[in-house]
Scaffold this motif. Structure first.
Motif: not given
Length: 490
Positions: A385-388, A390-404, A424-434
């Motif tokens: 989960l990334y904020k719109v 984001f700077t790089s692939v590692w600049d995520y808010i959080t992530y979830t394992w696909v299989t688990d 994030p409690v405050q919310g915002g514009e985000c995108v999801l990346c696989y």
């Protein structure tokens, strides 16, 4: 120096188009261990009406003192942070980077192209102090861009007037020794398009200081070209002849007094030179071998020829110049802008992603994803989960394992969830990346969506500054790069 004929063959006229056009902005700069400037707007042409699709930035002599270098290994270096923060607001993402002591290479892309940049690999070659020290050498990033194999090689070669032959030897050594785990392009010259750039350190020989300065003052640069060592070496070195370069219609970029536009006034009074260069090589269109062979190299060659015919790629250099505005180094940066015209080998991402329902920190959230094409999936794949912006692939808010985190599978659509405590409690514009751990790149991006502000947080009277701190705490606790978990187990 004559304009290269292959440049004039490129045309974007309607009847001759081979596909889509992409703009590439390249920079090479020996920064002489200086800290970055406050502003890089003119370096990146940020006010230009035409925005690039890709940025490639190669630096040499980035400060690599022991304490700073160790911190840069753990965290991003100051130069990378500057470019990342500047470009992120314009929706560019750092796709890849590599550093070897003072050599730094950065590759940025517009967000829309990210799922189509694959097969990313980096490598380096040391040539300093008997090949053991990395103050000289080359770093490279190779990747496929809509299926076309590109390689970017940033070099810092041997210094001083009398070492032209050694510079060529170092270049050929780098070309011979750098290899990649890719059957399609295992070596640099196997790539469809190669860019060679950096502080190549070639000088202007024979001409005296007075003649060189006179030519610079009168802007009759062409009178110096015949004694430019790189042009001289190209006449007798076959590998160099395969690389093209635009005309040097700008003043030599070395050596300047610091914080000035004056050439070297020290006791050494080094002669000005075009040490900083950007060249490229489009793979030659050789005819197919007459005799068939069973070896893999022959099969790869035949496949390359077929692919080149079906998926053409053309290149045109639109700009080749220096930027005299920056004075922090004894080198001036060199900029080149290219137009790449190519026919895409694929236009569909490997995975489709979307956020299901309303998202907030008040309830667990659902992700829907579906593979659109076969790809080597892994238990180490994850969705970030990334904020719109984001700077790089590692600049995520959080992530979830696909299989688990699979909770259901309905033919083609798979559901995964994200724990509400990680949103994030405050919310915002985000995108999801696989992110594919096998391919080591993002292979799917969702449309931007709104994460709503937590109603529970508002009802409990959490002030905005407290919410900000909570969001940072959540992000900080999650922001361990997923590949690190392979070392300790999930």
């Amino acid at each position: 120096m004559e304009r290269n004929e292959k440049q004039s063959d490129f045309t974007l006229q309607k009847g001759n188009s081979v596909g889509d056009s992409f703009r590439l902005h390249m920079v090479t700069w020996n920064v002489a261990t200086a800290d970055p400037p406050d502003d890089v707007t003119s370096l990146l042409h940020l006010n230009s009406p035409k925005s690039p699709d890709l940025y490639v930035i190669g630096l040499q002599e980035v400060y690599s003192g022991p304490l700073r270098f160790v911190s840069d290994i753990v965290f991003e270096d100051r130069w990378s942070l500057l470019f990342m923060s500047t470009l992120a607001s314009r929706k560019y993402v750092k796709v890849s980077s590599i550093r070897m002591q003072g050599l730094l290479l950065l590759f940025f892309s517009k967000l829309e192209h990210i799922p189509f940049i694959r097969d990313i690999q980096t490598t380096y070659t040391r040539t300093g102090v008997f090949g053991y020290w990395g103050n000289k050498g080359g770093v490279s990033i190779r990747l496929s861009f809509y299926g076309h194999m590109l390689c970017f090689l940033n070099c810092h070669l041997a210094a001083h007037m009398n070492y032209a032959t050694e510079r060529v030897d170092e270049f050929e050594y780098i070309m011979d020794t750098q290899t990649f785990e890719c059957a399609k392009a295992p070596r640099i010259l196997d790539h469809r398009l190669v860019f060679w750039f950096g502080d190549l350190n070639f000088r202007i020989q024979d001409h005296g200081m007075h003649f060189v300065r006179t030519c610079i003052d009168s802007q009759t640069y062409h009178l110096l070209w015949s004694k430019d060592q790189l042009m001289m070496m190209k006449k007798k070195e076959q590998m160099l002849q395969e690389f093209e370069e635009g005309p040097l219609d700008f003043q030599p970029t070395f050596k300047f007094d610091l914080n000035s536009d004056n050439y070297d006034s020290s006791g050494k009074k080094r002669k000005p030179a075009w040490t900083d260069r950007i060249l490229w090589r489009l793979r030659p269109k050789d005819s197919a071998p007459d005799e068939q062979h069973a070896d893999p190299a022959y099969a790869r060659k035949v496949k390359q020829l077929e692919e080149d015919e079906e998926y053409p790629l053309k290149i045109k250099q639109d700009l080749y110049t220096s930027n005299m505005e920056y004075r922090i180094s004894d080198h001036k940066p060199v900029i080149s802008i290219f137009t790449l015209e190519l026919r895409k080998m694929y236009e569909t991402p490997l995975v489709h992603l979307q956020a299901e329902g309303d998202w907030s920190a008040d309830i667990d959230a659902m992700v829907l994803y579906s593979p659109l094409q076969p790809f080597p999936s892994s238990t180490w794949d994850w969705i970030g989960l990334y904020k719109v912006g984001f700077t790089s692939v590692w600049d995520y808010i959080t992530y979830t394992w696909v299989t688990d985190s699979k909770v259901a599978f309905n033919e083609e659509v798979i559901q995964a969830y994200v724990n509400k405590e990680e949103i994030p409690v405050q919310g915002g514009e985000c995108v999801l990346c696989y992110y594919s751990s096998t391919l080591q790149c993002i292979i799917g991006i969702s449309e931007p969506f709104k994460v709503h502000e937590s109603k529970v947080a508002i009802e409990e009277g959490l002030l905005p500054e407290k919410i900000n701190r909570l969001d940072k705490t959540v992000a900080g606790s999650q922001n361990i790069e997923p590949w690190c978990w392979e070392l300790v187990g999930r």
